[in-house]
Design an enzyme around this catalytic site. Sequence first.
Site, PDB file in Angstrom:
ATOM      1  N   LYS A 194      -3.384   2.109   1.950  1.00  0.00           N
ATOM      2  CA  LYS A 194      -2.064   2.704   1.807  1.00  0.00           C
ATOM      3  C   LYS A 194      -2.063   4.054   2.496  1.00  0.00           C
ATOM      4  O   LYS A 194      -3.063   4.772   2.477  1.00  0.00           O
ATOM      5  CB  LYS A 194      -1.774   2.834   0.306  1.00  0.00           C
ATOM      6  CG  LYS A 194      -0.484   3.536  -0.069  1.00  0.00           C
ATOM      7  CD  LYS A 194      -0.281   3.497  -1.604  1.00  0.00           C
ATOM      8  CE  LYS A 194       0.825   4.429  -2.042  1.00  0.00           C
ATOM      9  NZ  LYS A 194       0.970   4.503  -3.505  1.00  0.00           N
ATOM     10  N   ASP A 221      -3.201   2.237  -7.640  1.00  0.00           N
ATOM     11  CA  ASP A 221      -3.136   2.982  -6.397  1.00  0.00           C
ATOM     12  C   ASP A 221      -4.023   4.217  -6.535  1.00  0.00           C
ATOM     13  O   ASP A 221      -3.681   5.148  -7.260  1.00  0.00           O
ATOM     14  CB  ASP A 221      -1.693   3.415  -6.100  1.00  0.00           C
ATOM     15  CG  ASP A 221      -0.797   2.219  -5.729  1.00  0.00           C
ATOM     16  OD1 ASP A 221      -1.091   1.086  -6.172  1.00  0.00           O
ATOM     17  OD2 ASP A 221       0.192   2.438  -5.007  1.00  0.00           O
ATOM     18  N   LYS A 254       0.140  -0.908   2.794  1.00  0.00           N
ATOM     19  CA  LYS A 254       1.284  -0.280   2.131  1.00  0.00           C
ATOM     20  C   LYS A 254       1.564   1.097   2.714  1.00  0.00           C
ATOM     21  O   LYS A 254       0.844   2.046   2.418  1.00  0.00           O
ATOM     22  CB  LYS A 254       1.017  -0.159   0.623  1.00  0.00           C
ATOM     23  CG  LYS A 254       2.155   0.539  -0.142  1.00  0.00           C
ATOM     24  CD  LYS A 254       1.883   0.602  -1.637  1.00  0.00           C
ATOM     25  CE  LYS A 254       2.920   1.450  -2.358  1.00  0.00           C
ATOM     26  NZ  LYS A 254       2.622   1.615  -3.807  1.00  0.00           N
TER      27      LYS A 254
END
Lengths: 311, 287, 492
Positions: free
Chosen positions: A207, A142, A243
């Site tokens: 995300k 991430d 996400k």
Amino acid sequence: MARSNPISLRSLISEIGPVDQVGIEERVAKYITRSIKKASKVQALKLAVSMVDLTTLEGKDTPGKVASLCLKALHPHDDPSIPSTAAVCVYPRLVKHAKKLLRGSSVKIASVATAFPSGQAPLATRLSEVRAAVSDGADEIDMVISRGAFLAGELALVQDEIAAVRDACGKTTLKAILETSELETYDNIRAASFLAMRVLRPGDFIKTSTGKTSSNATLGNNQVMLEAIRDFYLETGTEIAMKPAGGIRTAKQAIQFLIAVKETLGDAWLNNAHYRFGASALLNDLVRQLVKEKTGAYQAPYTFSEASGSY
Amino acid sequence: MSRLPITKTPKCFLGGAFIRSESGRVYEHKDSAGAFVCNIPLCTRKDLRNAVEAAAKAGPGWAKRSAYNRGQILYRIAEMLESRADELAAAISLTNPNAAASREVRAAIDRTVHYAGWTDKYESLLGSVNPVSTPHFNFTVMEPMGLIGILAPEESPLLGLLSMILPAITSGNTVIALASHGEPYPSILLGEILAVSDLPGGVVNLLTGTRADILPTMATHAHLRAVYAAANKSERTEIQQGAAEHVKRTVFLPSEKPIDWFADDAQGLYHIRHFLEAKTTWHPVGV
Amino acid sequence: MPAKRPNNPARELLFGDLWEYDPAPETAPAHIAPRYDLFINGQFTAPKSKKWFDSISPGNEQKVSEIALANEVDVNAAFAAASAAFPKWSKASGAERGKYLYRIARLLQDRAREFAVAETIDGGKPIRESRDFDVPVAAAHFFYHAGWADKLAYAAPGRTLAPLGVVGQIIPWNFPLLMLAWKIAPALACGNTIVLKPAETTSVTAMKFCSILQDAGLPPGVLNIVTGAGDTGTNIVHHPAAAKIAFTGSTTIGKFIQRTLAGTDKRITLELGGKAANIVFEDAPIDQAVEGIVNGIFFNQGHVCCAGSRLLVQESVADEVLRKLKMRLRHLRVGDPLDKNTDIGAINSRKQLEKIQELVKSGVSEGAEIHQPACKLPKRGFYFAPTLFSNVSLSHRIAREEIFGPVLSILTFRTPEEAIEKAHNTPYGLSAGVWTDKGSRILKMSTELKAGVVWANTYNKFDPASPFGGYKESGFGREGGKQGLLDYAQIV
């Protein structure tokens, strides 16, 4: 890093189209009016469990804390019909500890690399952090994008950095964190989504947030990003995953996000290869509501979380 | 032998030009003693049709003029009226020696000045910004309706006619007005005055003739958005029945009772309001 | 000019049943009586006609209640009561009148869910709309106008307002309770008394509302409600005691009323039909525009006079808009109006359903291309799938006539001028929509469009503070806001 030609925000927005704030917020307000009951609720709760990136991102994290997180991710509850979560999400230093417990399971290890949460470290430092996390066994990285560069109009730089991180990931899945609260406008969120998607691979994620700012995932920025993913898919055929992270604490919220997925991207995105929740407390409430659905009795929170105290 | 004066052929002011009736018909205009004065065009529905075309052509441009500009033009009309005040008074006295002719002319001029000052004010009094409970900016503006048909009263041939025309054109409407049948001559002069007042051609179109010729067509013409009539009950009935065909607005001044054209409330904001449409616009407030 | 976005028509998204919403019926009781009498002089009164007619639930075709049929004698009694109540009501201080309206607003809020359920059962609209829109906005109208009652002098600068007398009001079936509120609230605030007739197919919430009037202690005769069909309405229109007739409904009936009242000097306000243009420019926020188009035409099954029934899309984005619209339609949920997840409920009556079917048939036979999503419609009840028509030309009936159903006609344009021309090509002028990211263009379009309401980058928004009403054959007069108030008063 090879530098690409400059990209202007103005031409990018003109290409991908603008977003009207009030309009998108009206759209997502309708998701909140959906009433999800009975079997459809149980199905949604279990689906949400399977989509959780169970997260701990604190300075005080220890291998012991990560171990208990991993066990919870593997077996959220005694009820065998409740699935494992999609992943755990930890700092790079703790990846190898998680790996010991999760090797061979379906639960992936995600790690926030790239000088999370600010990203304000030299690119070389960020890339070496990514490589270290990957070599320690991270299945997913991430990363945070450079919001400062984005706001300064250096869009090509932002994109080039994402590409560089992607390359450093090798076969590891990449999640690009836009940090929506720092981009501020929906137009920027949509533009940043496209900027990222154009260098991501099928199955990579965009995300919303780090969870470290005052405002995190909302139905509004989730919707903007889902629509960007949809438009990108219709344009290119590439399936980018999504996400939302931070701020989703209750089962009710999670179901609202799933409604958004169902009504924007449809069935193909209703799985944990395409959609995740970045959350720490959410899992507790999902399990708590599942037990309530099964037993018919409302459950006390402390049964489901060490963190919620005993009051 | 004294010099024979050149008499003027009365013509109607239509589309900024001076015309005879397309029908080629006229009616005799006589003074109060019954002596021949001149022939007045007897306009028919075809003239009305032409006037509607002219008014429609002039409408968008007139409505788009700035309020300030419309105000200056109305003021210019007052200036031109003042410069021919004696002639106007004489025209009124010609058929009605008992009329307070000079007073009527003065009142007509003052009324014109009154409306000149309204062009840039009615909007801020009648329009609004509306506090809606959703995140939208919501405002109501007042727009001109479009083409207005006017049936002027028989009496007060200048003041009555102008009192009906002015509130309509103040906001950017264009008008087609049928003047007093019995006292048409002031309307002929008014046309000449308007022609030199910077008023764009077609904004005011003045017809002479009989109501029997004009009223039925005025009532049913689809392009007219409103009819403003000093009218008796049977006329009102006929106008309203015709107006219903196209949901036309009607504003009546019942002619059964004498109308006090000099009264304070014969002018003002609420006369302008009759010929306005409220338009409300919504827009989201966001970034 | 934005680059034309690539648009691969082969690619699709799957909106299937992987995760289906279970039925979520609203179960709150509606408390609908088996039979409703007339409400005259503060009392429920059996009709002198001795006749009642059935009100049918369009959602399942079951009988909801029996509604009294008011004849001329009943209408006379209602006007007599309203006339008798007028002197005292009109002379009451504005503050006191306002307090009754505040009470009504509060009592309606108290019973909001019950009224929403009743509205949905009787009229077929989705519970989501009656619960989140019709009933709360109806209450808001009373609350808003309550505050005007003692401030009438401020509504007309330099003057003040005086009541008109007894007003006759005839309301339509598409927003039964909301239209009642729109009509009643300003009329009472201004000191008028009322004889009101609900639509034949949707009288239930109006009659339930009478119990709120009783609970609020509204003086007898101030508001009288007579139910029935066209003849009852005609009796109201003709009644000599009516100082004003306010009507919302079809243009045909509106013209009839205007013609009928010729020569009477009664005041009239008419809120009639529409065929609104909803104009989408290429720089618009497309997804929000699609949502606005959907809200514009499928809100309340398209039973909306201001529905955005003619979509004008700039050619360069027409394919994208159509594609996204079709996609959006696939997850609109059509069905049981009482299900909280229903987006499109039942068509109000069999008669209306047949009218929609007939017009849709004409669209197909005139050569427009029809698009309907595959959706399962309930076996009983009056339902119609959301429908798009592309390749529509201005001469098609579906582009000219008010369908009053969930049917959208899509036309294209190239330049702003062409859009304005096409938008104007209708005798109606109630509303219009504009979608563009360019601020100055919004104001230009708003200025040019001949419509009483212009929604820019939004659609179908309503508020008591916002005046509503049409240009041209969409009627005259406004409802809501300062401007609406003036239509229920004499300016003195």
